[in-house]
Design a protein around this motif. Structure first.
Motif, PDB file in Angstrom:
ATOM      1  N   LEU A  58      52.460  89.273  41.325  1.00  0.00           N
ATOM      2  CA  LEU A  58      53.015  87.951  41.017  1.00  0.00           C
ATOM      3  C   LEU A  58      54.474  88.066  40.579  1.00  0.00           C
ATOM      4  O   LEU A  58      55.244  87.121  40.699  1.00  0.00           O
ATOM      5  N   GLU A  78      50.089  91.404  50.099  1.00  0.00           N
ATOM      6  CA  GLU A  78      48.927  90.689  50.648  1.00  0.00           C
ATOM      7  C   GLU A  78      47.731  91.617  50.819  1.00  0.00           C
ATOM      8  O   GLU A  78      46.598  91.226  50.554  1.00  0.00           O
ATOM      9  N   ARG A  81      46.315  92.248  47.421  1.00  0.00           N
ATOM     10  CA  ARG A  81      45.602  91.083  46.870  1.00  0.00           C
ATOM     11  C   ARG A  81      44.202  90.923  47.430  1.00  0.00           C
ATOM     12  O   ARG A  81      43.336  90.342  46.785  1.00  0.00           O
ATOM     13  N   GLN A  82      44.013  91.420  48.652  1.00  0.00           N
ATOM     14  CA  GLN A  82      42.685  91.364  49.258  1.00  0.00           C
ATOM     15  C   GLN A  82      41.698  92.201  48.448  1.00  0.00           C
ATOM     16  O   GLN A  82      40.505  91.978  48.502  1.00  0.00           O
ATOM     17  N   ILE A 109      39.512  81.074  50.481  1.00  0.00           N
ATOM     18  CA  ILE A 109      40.884  81.556  50.627  1.00  0.00           C
ATOM     19  C   ILE A 109      40.983  83.070  50.408  1.00  0.00           C
ATOM     20  O   ILE A 109      41.959  83.677  50.804  1.00  0.00           O
ATOM     21  N   TYR A 110      39.923  83.672  49.832  1.00  0.00           N
ATOM     22  CA  TYR A 110      39.900  85.139  49.790  1.00  0.00           C
ATOM     23  C   TYR A 110      39.386  85.711  51.113  1.00  0.00           C
ATOM     24  O   TYR A 110      39.384  86.920  51.301  1.00  0.00           O
TER      25      TYR A 110
ATOM     26  N   LEU B 218      47.959  82.151  43.898  1.00  0.00           N
ATOM     27  CA  LEU B 218      48.987  83.094  44.341  1.00  0.00           C
ATOM     28  C   LEU B 218      48.482  84.532  44.390  1.00  0.00           C
ATOM     29  O   LEU B 218      49.029  85.341  45.129  1.00  0.00           O
ATOM     30  N   PRO B 221      45.018  86.457  48.894  1.00  0.00           N
ATOM     31  CA  PRO B 221      45.831  86.893  50.035  1.00  0.00           C
ATOM     32  C   PRO B 221      46.414  85.734  50.841  1.00  0.00           C
ATOM     33  O   PRO B 221      46.996  85.971  51.892  1.00  0.00           O
ATOM     34  N   ILE B 222      46.320  84.527  50.366  1.00  0.00           N
ATOM     35  CA  ILE B 222      46.832  83.391  51.140  1.00  0.00           C
ATOM     36  C   ILE B 222      48.345  83.544  51.320  1.00  0.00           C
ATOM     37  O   ILE B 222      49.044  83.984  50.414  1.00  0.00           O
ATOM     38  N   ARG B 223      48.841  83.212  52.517  1.00  0.00           N
ATOM     39  CA  ARG B 223      50.282  83.333  52.758  1.00  0.00           C
ATOM     40  C   ARG B 223      50.957  82.016  52.382  1.00  0.00           C
ATOM     41  O   ARG B 223      50.342  80.947  52.468  1.00  0.00           O
ATOM     42  N   PRO B 224      52.236  82.102  51.991  1.00  0.00           N
ATOM     43  CA  PRO B 224      52.926  80.876  51.556  1.00  0.00           C
ATOM     44  C   PRO B 224      52.832  79.754  52.580  1.00  0.00           C
ATOM     45  O   PRO B 224      52.588  78.602  52.235  1.00  0.00           O
ATOM     46  N   HIS B 373      58.045  81.130  48.195  1.00  0.00           N
ATOM     47  CA  HIS B 373      57.645  82.527  48.163  1.00  0.00           C
ATOM     48  C   HIS B 373      58.066  83.209  46.861  1.00  0.00           C
ATOM     49  O   HIS B 373      57.348  84.024  46.315  1.00  0.00           O
TER      50      HIS B 373
END
Lengths: 320, 377
Positions: A58, A78, A81-82, A109-110, B218, B221-224, B373
């Protein structure tokens, strides 16, 4: 490395984070092994939340490296984060959605596959002890339930690493206890957990503790190690009536390195307990403190904490 | 990608479904504002409060005053006995216009000469003053012409000059009766959409930031771009619905004709909404609290409104401000919506506005995605 098998799950290497002039983290390094529970202890503003936010990608580090599962967080946020779960300090599910709607949303969303979704929802609901309340709006749940639900939402995608930022603040003791049972179960399944807290009793549940103050790691070890070695002396408990008034005298007494107030009792750090107990007792009697009683005690984590943080203050750490 | 956007959409609509006040905010205020604008916003001037001082007291002077009073433009509120009273009436705002017929008015007319008529106008509201003065000129002009014709007839052209005049053949296209409601109502559709959608979008994201749910999203894994599409698509659909409702009120209630192709307006609305959503997003990336968002919205929306040409002609603005109007999406949308409503023109005419909106929308949207972002750092 003191724990885990093979590669460490989390590597923090010479991490620096500055906000303008202010160094929130100033050269922090440590590792966390697979399935290890690492506790982060420190006063407010010490840099705990900043560290966790950097580990989640973050915030970007100003200098240094952070690896989670062998992967650089700044370079592959990314992908990282997964594989991680995160619970922020603030409760952060949607109050106007139901338990299941929240879980389905975060699972979605995951990227939890739709074939697995129902099973994962079931798992999270059971873990949180919310069976039968699946359709209740989250805003109507009590604190302990909300917090277990947030944990459930954070592990829907089976992360190998979990970051919990003061997860139990504002939750009743029974719920806290239950929450820690869940954390231990996850740890046994091989999930590495980094948890920040300011409850001393919770720190005892951690395999290792990192003490952080003014953005620096000032001690790192098992709770036992911290208690025994960080003080650099032996601890006395000093009791008596209006003991606060005598604090200054005790401080000036020979062989006393540090004095701190714990409720109505003084804790004094001395070089040799055997020698100093009669001295201090005599001093108090001479000062007319009624019911004076001095004895050697086993230091608690809180003693180490207060001692270490106090030392840092005394040695002239001037960063704001 | 679509899976995640779908889950966000489901979440947004569920929240909207639960939030009764949001549904109210979406529907009722735009309709009320539309009705208010439709009735109250008008450039036309009627019933100007008028004070009259007739120092001549002749048949002619009375006829002229009657012409004023009988037109719907002026309303006699007081008859003054002297100049002092005329001045008082204007000063105390009892009257906005004073007509003074000087002594000897009729005498001059009877000799076939021009006679002076004094008109005192309260110029505080310059626009109304100018329009009222125009009507006063028209009425006195007509009176003079009629009198001269009459006099020439009666005296066998001995008196009353032969009339040489240019006759205007007026044809008002697209709005034959110069109904200012026809001008305002389509414009209001654009303005209301701008205000509602920018507010909704900015607040929706800032609220998530404030409550803390944004942080939780945030770390997924979601992209902006996925988040932004998922978050703005609902408001895009709401925007389309809102334009349809407000436009329907304009057509059905206020009887403003729609001459063009609805598909052309639909295309223009879609392009306009992209810019509007992007502006809301940009505001949300700059604000940490809903209060900040509120202040920023005010700061951004007011200039956009003033520079759009909604009521102040762009061609009358100083050159520097005119440049700024080129980055105001409302400017282009107002042309599109007014032209499709009243002129009925199509893409062959409106392509420059459509292109400008498309470029602006893409640019702003890209900027919003890029800014989003970095926003937590």
């Amino acid at each position: 490395m003191t724990a885990g098998d093979g590669q460490p799950q989390i590597v923090v290497d010479a991490l620096v984070k500055r906000f303008g002039e202010f160094a929130a983290l100033d050269g922090v390094s440590f590792t966390v092994g697979r399935g290890e529970i690492m506790g982060f202890l420190g006063p407010n503003g010490a840099g705990k939340s900043t560290l966790i936010r950097i580990l989640c990608g973050l915030l970007r580090p100003t200098a240094g490296r952070v690896l989670v599962g062998g992967m650089d967080v700044a370079k592959n946020p990314e992908t990282v984060r997964q594989r991680i779960g995160y619970m922020s300090q603030k409760f952060s599910l949607y109050g106007d959605l139901s338990v299941v709607e929240n879980l389905r949303f975060f699972g979605g969303i995951y990227g939890v596959p739709s074939g697995e979704m129902e099973e994962r929802l079931r798992f999270a609901v059971d873990m949180a002890g919310l069976g039968g309340r699946e359709d209740a709006l989250v805003a109507t749940l009590a604190g302990g339930w909300k917090q277990r639900l947030a944990l459930g939402a954070a592990i829907l995608h089976r992360p190998l690493t979990l970051f919990l930022d003061e997860p139990t603040s504002g939750v009743d003791p029974a719920s806290r206890r239950r929450f820690w049972d869940l954390i231990h179960t996850l740890s046994e399944d091989g999930v590495s957990i980094l948890v920040s807290t300011h409850y001393m009793d919770e720190a005892e549940y951690c395999r290792r503790i990192a003490l952080i103050n003014h953005g620096r790691l000032i001690a790192l070890g098992t709770p036992r190690e911290l208690k025994q070695h960080s003080l650099g002396g032996e601890l006395l408990s000093v009791e008596g009536e209006r003991i606060g008034d005598a604090m200054v005298q005790v401080q000036k007494s020979p062989g006393v390195k540090d004095v701190a107030m714990f409720g109505s009792i003084l804790h004094a750090l001395v070089d040799q307990a055997q020698l100093r107990v009669p001295e201090i007792e005599a001093l108090l009697v001479a000062r007319g403190v009624a019911g004076a009683r001095v004895r050697r005690i086993e230091p608690s984590l809180e003693d180490s904490f207060v001692h270490l943080v106090g030392t840092q203050f005394a040695s002239g750490e001037t960063s704001p | 990608m679509f899976e995640r956007i779908f889950h966000l959409l489901v979440k947004e609509f569920l929240e909207l479904k639960r939030d009764k006040s949001a549904r109210f905010r979406l529907l009722i205020p735009p309709i009320i504002q539309m009705v208010l604008f439709g009735y109250a916003a008008t450039f036309e001037v009627f019933n100007v409060a008028t004070v009259v001082l007739d120092q001549d007291q002749t048949q002619e002077s009375r006829a002229l005053v009657a012409d004023f009073v009988h037109s719907s433009r002026f309303k006699l509120v007081a008859v003054a006995k002297d100049r002092r009273q005329v001045q008082d009436a204007v000063e105390s705002s009892t009257a906005q216009l004073g007509i003074v017929v000087p002594p000897g008015f009729a005498e001059l007319l009877r000799k076939g000469q021009s006679a002076p008529l004094q008109v005192l106008v309260d110029g505080t509201n310059s626009n109304t003053a100018l329009i009222a003065l125009g009507y006063a000129g028209q009425i006195s002009g007509n009176f003079g012409q009629g009198y001269a014709q009459d006099l020439a007839q009666r005296t066998g052209r001995a008196l009353g000059h032969p009339l040489v005049s240019v006759n205007l053949q007026e044809r008002y296209w697209y709005n034959p009766n110069l109904n200012s409601r026809w001008f305002f109502v389509p414009g209001v559709v654009g303005t209301l959409t701008l205000i509602t959608i920018v507010n909704l979008t900015a607040f929706a994201i800032v609220r998530e930031r404030e409550v803390g749910t944004l942080e939780q999203i945030l770390v997924t894994p979601i992209r902006p771009i996925e988040f932004i599409i998922g978050k703005t698509l609902p408001f895009f659909l709401i925007g389309l619905l809102e334009v349809s409702i407000v436009a329907a009120v304009g057509m059905i209630w206020f009887q403003v004709p729609f001459k063009g192709n609805p598909l052309v307006l639909l295309l223009g609305t879609c392009l306009f909404l992209i810019s509007v959503l992007a502006i809301g997003l940009l505001i949300s990336t700059l604000c940490k609290t809903q209060q900040q968002a509120f202040a920023s919205n005010f700061f951004v929306l007011n200039p956009m409104f003033i520079l759009s040409g909604f009521s102040f002609p762009i061609s009358s603005m100083p050159a520097v401000l005119q440049w700024f109007t080129y980055i105001d999406p409302l400017r282009y949308f107002l042309v599109i919506i007014r032209s499709t409503y009243l002129k009925g023109v199509g893409l062959d005419i409106l392509w420059p506005q459509m292109t400008a909106l498309a470029i602006l929308g893409m640019g702003l949207y890209t900027l919003a995605v890029l800014r989003f972002h970095k926003s937590l750092d």
